[in-house]
Enzyme design. Structure first.
Site, mmCIF file in Angstrom:
data_model
loop_
_atom_site.group_PDB
_atom_site.id
_atom_site.type_symbol
_atom_site.label_atom_id
_atom_site.label_comp_id
_atom_site.label_asym_id
_atom_site.label_seq_id
_atom_site.Cartn_x
_atom_site.Cartn_y
_atom_site.Cartn_z
ATOM 1 N N CYS A 123 51.560 57.886 22.354
ATOM 2 C CA CYS A 123 52.554 57.301 21.463
ATOM 3 C C CYS A 123 53.222 58.401 20.655
ATOM 4 C CB CYS A 123 51.881 56.331 20.507
ATOM 5 S SG CYS A 123 50.854 55.120 21.349
ATOM 6 N N ARG A 175 57.332 59.911 24.828
ATOM 7 C CA ARG A 175 55.881 59.823 24.684
ATOM 8 C C ARG A 175 55.351 58.408 24.929
ATOM 9 N NH1 ARG A 175 53.776 64.218 22.046
ATOM 10 N NH2 ARG A 175 51.910 63.061 21.553
ATOM 11 N N TRP A 227 52.869 53.556 23.717
ATOM 12 C CA TRP A 227 52.445 53.473 25.118
ATOM 13 C C TRP A 227 51.106 52.762 25.045
ATOM 14 C CZ3 TRP A 227 48.348 54.887 28.238
ATOM 15 C CH2 TRP A 227 48.592 54.926 29.618
ATOM 16 N N ASN A 237 48.552 57.356 16.911
ATOM 17 C CA ASN A 237 48.584 57.826 18.295
ATOM 18 C C ASN A 237 47.171 58.256 18.634
ATOM 19 O OD1 ASN A 237 49.091 59.101 20.750
ATOM 20 N ND2 ASN A 237 49.808 60.990 19.775
ATOM 21 N N GLY A 238 46.552 57.572 19.617
ATOM 22 C CA GLY A 238 45.176 57.920 19.981
ATOM 23 C C GLY A 238 44.385 56.651 20.239
ATOM 24 N N GLU A 295 53.745 67.281 45.471
ATOM 25 C CA GLU A 295 54.630 67.200 44.302
ATOM 26 C C GLU A 295 55.892 66.407 44.639
ATOM 27 O OE1 GLU A 295 54.348 67.590 41.257
ATOM 28 O OE2 GLU A 295 56.354 67.869 40.478
ATOM 29 N N LYS A 338 56.965 63.003 42.680
ATOM 30 C CA LYS A 338 58.253 62.833 41.985
ATOM 31 C C LYS A 338 58.882 61.502 42.393
ATOM 32 C CE LYS A 338 58.164 65.005 39.318
ATOM 33 N NZ LYS A 338 57.065 65.874 39.027
ATOM 34 N N GLU A 398 56.914 58.518 40.927
ATOM 35 C CA GLU A 398 57.051 58.409 39.477
ATOM 36 C C GLU A 398 58.362 57.749 39.068
ATOM 37 O OE1 GLU A 398 54.981 62.089 37.164
ATOM 38 O OE2 GLU A 398 56.566 62.644 38.516
ATOM 39 N N HIS A 417 45.315 62.664 61.728
ATOM 40 C CA HIS A 417 44.041 62.012 61.428
ATOM 41 C C HIS A 417 44.258 60.745 60.598
ATOM 42 C CE1 HIS A 417 41.964 65.388 63.155
ATOM 43 N NE2 HIS A 417 42.676 66.215 62.393
ATOM 44 N N LYS A 466 55.031 61.060 28.901
ATOM 45 C CA LYS A 466 55.133 62.506 29.135
ATOM 46 C C LYS A 466 53.830 63.215 28.818
ATOM 47 C CE LYS A 466 57.590 66.230 29.852
ATOM 48 N NZ LYS A 466 57.742 66.452 31.296
HETATM 49 C C1 G6P Z 1 51.752 63.052 32.607
HETATM 50 C C2 G6P Z 1 53.190 63.379 32.917
HETATM 51 C C3 G6P Z 1 53.269 64.338 34.109
HETATM 52 C C4 G6P Z 1 52.438 65.577 33.824
HETATM 53 C C5 G6P Z 1 50.995 65.225 33.465
HETATM 54 C C6 G6P Z 1 50.242 66.433 32.944
HETATM 55 O O1 G6P Z 1 51.211 62.296 33.631
HETATM 56 O O2 G6P Z 1 53.903 62.190 33.194
HETATM 57 O O3 G6P Z 1 54.613 64.703 34.323
HETATM 58 O O4 G6P Z 1 52.432 66.391 34.970
HETATM 59 O O5 G6P Z 1 50.990 64.258 32.415
HETATM 60 O O6 G6P Z 1 50.854 66.853 31.757
HETATM 61 P P1 G6P Z 1 50.734 68.289 31.139
HETATM 62 O O7 G6P Z 1 51.519 68.219 29.866
HETATM 63 O O8 G6P Z 1 49.272 68.525 30.886
HETATM 64 O O9 G6P Z 1 51.277 69.249 32.112
#
Ligand code: G6P
Length: 610
Positions: free
Chosen positions: A2, A28, A75, A101-102, A483, A487, A490, A506, A605
């Site tokens: 959050c 966030r 969140w 937040n937490g 990756e 992407k 996500e 496999h 994020k």
């Molecule tokens: C979240 C974000 C990702 C990120 C991951 C790790 O899941 O949505 O984009 O890769 O956290 O975050 P960090 O800040 O530790 O790289």
């Protein structure tokens, strides 16, 4: 997860300060939000499910002048993201308001004892328990005293802001495990989860440490521990500017950040390449030089995209230095019984520097005797501060939830680390110089790939209606495939899998028919010949082939339905180039499908909960 922001200072349009701050923090968490301010000795508040824009709409026409207030973007962890569960939360008499937040881990036990004393709860959140707990201790004493007594009983993580209608010139902030930064203005203070929220007003900041709190009034502030011991604070100057956290003419932050990569990759290398000797210099690791020389094993920890960067780092470091590298999901590492032998060093890789699993894994490695270093973007973040030493990737603020520029900067820094370790062992100066030359080409080569954006968009248009995608690569391009798939998942909510190309037979090969787009990452590296076989296997089953390769690879051109070219470079640097088209494919498909690119559903994020 959050985002929190609070203000104490002059009488002003506090509503605007808080809403603007929330908008900067929306990355966030964005499932609900709320605001509370003190006016004429009373709390005035509003909250709602949904985005900040919805809160803003609800506040239209309401007088939000004041000199004390707090706000929150959520969140959800405990309780549905509806209006009732949105923050701020209040005590029964509505004299106290709190944003958090937490996670309060022992909230059920606390709730039971508070209920037995007559407190009634109206939300499903853990946070409401905390505000009632403060209320229990707030009996004619100062607010900070009540907050301290309450926090002593709490287990879990928090970044909190608390205000009281009875003390209309005071705000309390406290942290344990969730970031809290204090911005110092003239006769005013801004307290938030992240500097982005307060940068418009001040660049002078203090980062609270765990178990610390701030008590601020318009004239003064003090920092103390939860045990009420005075803490000497350090005021730091933030070197970001506002422009860096705005869209700068791009439709989305993600697109802007994709296009910033030539510059951010350059920044990741700036001042770190020594041409004369073919060496890399990572100033932040200087104090660990002995450990770097004697290292026998490296452990790389991360989550999400940062974990993918770590996987690429493994290929790079092992190839150049012959030091065994282990890559682990931070969330797994922290809960097993990891073996840390003498001579093991550990890197926590994290864009935000706040991901709770990565932080906890780093602490675990430290407890077991490893020297812990950070590869982090956000300056002053918890991982940056708690690691023994580390390297900043200098990518600037990344706002889009899906990480792009931080990823390429992370692998650039891991490339530098591979060079540094390699030069301490088996790489000659001439070989080092060749690597440096190749690395210096990367920014221009990335810019060249970005110029093919329109062609990539054309490919995205052809496949935007498909529901499944496969991404395949070999060697260091296998994590690039992971990756690329991540992407797409996500931001487009499509099913996509990344796989080592040879493993396809496999299992995933069973999925292939004329409706399955398969993205091959197949530059002309040492795995190229092998991957051609995998492309043929897909072709034979009528899969649609999108290939990322170098110009002149005619065999691939003949087999593929679409080809995206990337410039030639050393094998171990291809991941930096190959991921760019994958970022663009995901971006364009998400836009074409009408998805919210910068704030995809259910994601945040910075994940500061387990
Ligand atoms: C979240 C974000 C990702 C990120 C991951 C790790 O899941 O949505 O984009 O890769 O956290 O975050 P960090 O800040 O530790 O790289």
């Amino acid at each position: 997860m959050c985002g929190i922001i609070g203000y104490v200072g002059k009488n002003c349009d506090i509503g605007q300060i808080l809403i603007e701050g929330l908008k900067r923090l929306e990355y966030r968490g964005y499932d609900s939000s709320g605001i509370a301010i003190v006016q004429d000795g009373q709390l005035v508040w509003e909250k709602t499910s949904g985005k900040i824009a919805k809160l803003e709409k609800r506040l239209r026409g309401i007088d939000l002048a004041g000199s004390l207030g707090i706000a929150h973007t959520r969140w959800a962890t405990h309780g549905e993201p509806n209006r009732v569960n949105a923050h701020p939360h209040f005590d029964s008499a509505q004299r106290l308001a709190l944003v958090h937040n937490g996670i309060i881990e022992n909230y059920l036990t606390l709730k039971k004892s508070l209920e037995a004393e007559g407190h009634t709860f109206i939300t499903e959140t853990d946070t409401e328990v905390l505000v009632h707990l403060i209320d229990r201790f707030y009996k004619g004493n100062a607010l900070e005293d009540a907050v301290q007594q309450a926090l002593k009983m709490v287990e879990g993580t928090y970044g909190i802001l608390v205000i009281s209608a009875e003390e209309p010139g005071k705000i309390i902030g406290a942290r344990n495990g969730s970031p809290v930064v204090v911005g110092i203005g003239e006769g005013e203070y801004f307290i938030a989860s992240d500097v982005a929220a307060i940068l418009k007003h001040t660049r002078q900041v203090i980062y609270l440490e765990d178990h610390q709190m701030i008590v601020a009034t318009p004239d003064n502030f003090t920092t103390v521990t939860i045990e009420n011991e005075y803490v000497e604070h350090i005021v730091q100057e933030v070197d970001w500017d506002l422009e860096m956290i705005e869209k700068g003419g791009f439709r989305h932050f993600m697109l802007k950040e994709i296009h910033e990569q030539p510059e951010t990759i350059r920044n990741a290398m700036r001042g770190r390449l020594i041409h004369d000797t073919g060496d890399a210099k990572l100033g932040g690791l200087a104090m660990a030089e002995k450990e770097l020389r004697d290292v026998r094993r490296i452990v790389l920890l991360g989550c999400g995209t940062s974990w993918h960067a770590a996987l690429i780092g493994k290929y790079m470091i092992e190839d150049k230095s012959r030091i065994p590298v282990e890559v682990e999901y931070a969330s797994e590492f922290r809960y097993r019984n990891p073996v840390i032998e003498n001579g093991t060093i550990c890197f926590a890789i994290s864009q935000s520097g706040e991901t709770v699993d990565t932080l906890a894994a780093m602490r675990e490695a430290g407890k077991r005797g490893a020297k812990c270093m950070g590869i982090v973007n956000v300056v002053g973040s918890t991982i940056a501060r708690e690691s023994h030493c580390g390297v900043y990737i200098h990518a600037g603020p990344e706002i889009g939830v899906a990480s792009t520029k931080a990823f390429t900067s992370q692998i650039t820094v891991l490339g530098l680390l591979a060079l540094l370790q390699g030069r301490m062992r088996n790489i000659s100066s001439a070989e080092g110089q060749r690597i440096i030359e190749a690395m210096e080409k990367l920014p221009d080569q990335v810019a060249e790939i970005l110029r093919t954006n329109d062609e990539i968009k054309g490919i995205a248009e052809k496949y935007a209606h498909h529901n499944n995608f496969l991404y395949l690569g070999r060697g260091a391009n296998y994590p690039v495939a992971l990756e690329g798939a991540l992407k797409l998942k996500e931001i487009s909510y499509l099913h996509a899998e990344g796989y080592p190309a040879a493993e396809m037979k496999h299992g995933p090969i069973a999925l292939i028919d004329e409706n399955m787009p398969v993205v091959f990452i197949c530059p002309k590296d040492n795995a190229y010949k092998k991957i051609l076989g995998n492309i043929s296997e897909v072709k034979a089953r009528k899969g649609k082939i999108i290939a990322i390769t170098n110009e002149g690879n005619n065999e691939v051109v003949e087999m593929a339905d679409h080809v995206i070219y990337i410039p030639r470079n050393l094998d171990f640097l291809y991941p930096v180039l190959a991921v760019i088209p994958l970022q663009l494919i995901a971006y364009h498909i998400a836009v074409l499908r009408g998805c919210n690119v910068d704030q995809p559903r259910n994601l945040a994020k910075s994940v500061t909960v387990e």
